[in-house]
Design a protein around this motif. Structure first.
Motif, short mmCIF file in Angstrom:
data_model
loop_
_atom_site.label_atom_id
_atom_site.label_comp_id
_atom_site.label_asym_id
_atom_site.label_seq_id
_atom_site.Cartn_x
_atom_site.Cartn_y
_atom_site.Cartn_z
N SER A 1 -6.41 5.73 4.91
CA SER A 1 -7.76 5.30 4.32
C SER A 1 -8.68 5.50 4.41
O SER A 1 -9.64 5.37 4.27
CB SER A 1 -6.81 3.82 4.74
OG SER A 1 -6.73 3.22 6.09
N ASN B 1 4.00 2.40 -7.25
CA ASN B 1 2.77 1.95 -7.59
C ASN B 1 2.86 1.24 -8.19
O ASN B 1 1.76 0.69 -8.06
CB ASN B 1 1.49 3.70 -7.63
CG ASN B 1 1.78 4.77 -6.38
OD1 ASN B 1 2.14 4.29 -5.21
ND2 ASN B 1 1.42 5.77 -6.96
N ASP B 2 3.22 1.19 -9.09
CA ASP B 2 3.14 -0.35 -10.09
C ASP B 2 2.98 -1.25 -9.70
O ASP B 2 2.54 -2.16 -10.04
CB ASP B 2 3.37 0.28 -11.50
CG ASP B 2 3.32 0.93 -12.71
OD1 ASP B 2 2.12 1.71 -12.34
OD2 ASP B 2 3.71 1.45 -13.46
N LYS C 1 0.85 -2.61 -7.14
CA LYS C 1 -0.31 -2.65 -7.68
C LYS C 1 -0.06 -3.86 -8.20
O LYS C 1 -1.26 -4.94 -7.88
CB LYS C 1 -1.61 -1.92 -8.74
CG LYS C 1 -2.14 -0.43 -8.40
CD LYS C 1 -2.01 0.19 -9.60
CE LYS C 1 -1.32 0.76 -10.22
NZ LYS C 1 -1.05 1.61 -11.26
N LYS D 1 -16.35 7.14 0.41
CA LYS D 1 -16.65 6.11 -0.85
C LYS D 1 -18.22 5.71 -0.43
O LYS D 1 -19.22 5.37 -1.36
CB LYS D 1 -15.76 4.96 -1.07
CG LYS D 1 -14.57 5.77 -2.00
CD LYS D 1 -15.32 6.18 -3.27
CE LYS D 1 -13.81 6.15 -4.19
NZ LYS D 1 -14.39 6.55 -5.58
N GLU E 1 1.07 -1.14 -0.12
CA GLU E 1 -0.32 -0.12 -0.15
C GLU E 1 1.31 1.54 0.29
O GLU E 1 2.05 1.32 -0.04
CB GLU E 1 -0.79 -0.20 1.54
CG GLU E 1 -0.10 -0.06 2.59
CD GLU E 1 -1.31 -0.21 3.93
OE1 GLU E 1 -2.50 0.03 4.01
OE2 GLU E 1 -0.38 -0.47 4.99
N GLU F 1 -5.70 -5.59 -5.83
CA GLU F 1 -7.26 -4.66 -5.22
C GLU F 1 -6.67 -3.09 -5.16
O GLU F 1 -7.48 -2.02 -4.95
CB GLU F 1 -7.65 -5.17 -3.91
CG GLU F 1 -7.79 -6.36 -3.99
CD GLU F 1 -8.78 -7.50 -2.53
OE1 GLU F 1 -8.83 -6.20 -1.40
OE2 GLU F 1 -9.42 -8.10 -2.42
N MET F 2 -5.82 -2.31 -4.66
CA MET F 2 -5.29 -1.36 -4.50
C MET F 2 -5.73 -0.45 -6.03
O MET F 2 -5.60 -0.92 -7.13
CB MET F 2 -3.47 -0.76 -4.49
CG MET F 2 -3.42 0.39 -4.12
SD MET F 2 -3.94 1.23 -2.79
CE MET F 2 -3.72 -0.10 -1.26
N THR F 3 -5.99 0.73 -6.03
CA THR F 3 -6.66 1.38 -7.22
C THR F 3 -5.53 2.71 -7.13
O THR F 3 -5.08 3.43 -5.83
CB THR F 3 -7.49 2.18 -6.67
OG1 THR F 3 -7.98 2.89 -5.62
CG2 THR F 3 -9.08 1.11 -6.41
N ASP F 4 -5.24 3.16 -8.50
CA ASP F 4 -4.55 4.23 -8.10
C ASP F 4 -5.02 5.74 -7.57
O ASP F 4 -4.92 6.31 -7.00
CB ASP F 4 -4.30 5.50 -9.78
CG ASP F 4 -3.45 4.05 -10.63
OD1 ASP F 4 -2.88 4.02 -10.03
OD2 ASP F 4 -4.14 4.38 -11.88
N GLU F 5 -6.57 5.74 -7.14
CA GLU F 5 -7.78 6.69 -6.59
C GLU F 5 -6.80 6.61 -5.20
O GLU F 5 -6.32 8.11 -4.07
CB GLU F 5 -9.36 6.75 -6.82
CG GLU F 5 -9.27 7.67 -6.34
CD GLU F 5 -10.85 7.88 -6.31
OE1 GLU F 5 -11.51 8.72 -6.03
OE2 GLU F 5 -11.62 6.64 -6.83
N LEU F 6 -7.12 5.09 -4.47
CA LEU F 6 -6.29 5.23 -3.28
C LEU F 6 -5.29 5.89 -2.72
O LEU F 6 -4.96 6.19 -1.91
CB LEU F 6 -6.59 4.37 -2.59
CG LEU F 6 -6.40 3.61 -0.91
CD1 LEU F 6 -7.24 4.42 -0.61
CD2 LEU F 6 -6.79 1.99 -0.74
#
Length: 324
Positions: A171, A238-239, A242, A178, A26, A247-252
């Motif tokens: 988080s 970040n890549d 992920k 959301k 994360e 389950e990790m998103t760019d937004e989070l």
């Protein structure tokens, strides 16, 4: 061109290093993944393998058993616990200057400080009750009668306007917004005197004694990774995050990184001059005093054995912080 290469300038073999985190990949681990992804560890002569934690992993045990070289511990209380139980580990750097522990409430203009939570139902985990809530009782007069178990499900909080829920600033507010469609109030415990470090790098004492140069290189490269992650191009990290955690998103990831910067979780206070990872004995002593008064740790624990300043406070990477 290739004929000009000589054995003298060939790359030296990299030292293999394993580093266990305490949860799945994360943004809160971003600097370490950045140092892998952008070659920082390699430039320090290290071949680092990050071993993610998770609900079914216990990387701290693997560190103690010699299966890992370094471990990312959650907070200073774990370092005190190691001393109390004669576990031969030591904290060598503190990535988070502020513990990201928070309480969330429903939007309410009357709730502006931590003490305003006293009339509310408090949703707190077992670990929270045993740790920071004992400080809240001792220092601020909170009552355990207001506490209900937090099961890491936001729904009980969302449906009860007279409740407050534990979380991390990076988080849970995102998740609640959301799911519930409102922006919760956020109260960071660190702003009210809960001054322990978080996300520390731990290693075994024998590694500090045998290979201090290796420990120094890992600490320095990790801190450079954190500067790059916070202030540079963190897409490589970040890549990788992920890839390890689908389950990790760019937004989070963007939200978490933004909150770390907004609240000064990683880079604030002593780090401004001494560099990310900074620690001071005064801070550790202050936190130990509060936790011992609260009955979380025994007074006779020698907190000085919980950490070493040998590898931090050298200003490594401060030139990478953007000039204001």
């Amino acid at each position: 061109m290739f004929a000009a290469m000589s054995p003298a300038v060939a790359e030296a073999p990299l030292d293999k290093v394993s580093f266990g985190t305490n949860w799945v990949a994360e943004a809160e681990h971003g600097g370490f993944f950045q140092a892998v992804a952008d070659g920082t560890y390699k430039s320090y002569g290290l071949d680092v393998t990050i071993v993610p934690g998770g609900p079914n992993a216990n990387n701290r045990i693997l560190l103690i058993a010699g299966k890992l070289d370094f471990y990312m511990s959650a907070n200073t209380l774990q370092s005190f616990d190691a001393v109390a139980n004669n576990v031969p580990t030591v904290a060598v750097a503190a990535v988070f200057q502020k513990d990201p522990q928070i309480f969330l409430t429903h939007p309410n203009p009357r709730i502006t400080k931590l003490e305003d939570l006293k009339p509310l139902t408090l949703l707190i985990s077992k670990e929270g009750i045993a740790g920071y809530f004992q400080w809240m009782k001792s220092e601020l007069g909170f009552s355990e009668s207001r506490v209900k178990p937090y099961t890491f499900n936001a729904q009980p909080f969302i449906v009860d306007k007279n409740s407050a829920m534990q979380g991390y600033v990076t988080s849970e507010p995102f998740v609640v917004a959301k799911q519930a469609g409102f922006q919760p109030n956020v109260l960071l415990l660190a702003d009210y005197g809960f001054d322990g470090y978080s996300t520390l790098i731990e290693t075994r004492r024998d590694l500090v004694d045998r290979k201090p140069g290796l420990v120094q290189r890992f600490v320095d490269a990790s801190m450079i990774g954190w500067y790059h992650y916070l202030y540079g191009d963190n897409k490589p990290a970040n890549d990788l995050i992920k890839k390890l955690n689908p389950e990790m998103t760019d937004e989070l990831l963007a939200y978490s990184t933004g909150k770390m910067k907004e609240y000064g979780i990683v880079d604030s206070g002593d780090t401004i001059k001494d560099g990310i990872g900074a620690m001071t004995e005064a801070r550790v002593a202050s936190f130990f005093d509060k936790m011992s008064r609260a009955g979380v740790v025994k007074r006779d624990v020698d907190y000085r054995k919980a950490f070493t300043l040998q590898f931090v406070n050298k200003g490594v990477g401060v030139d990478l912080r953007p000039k204001k």
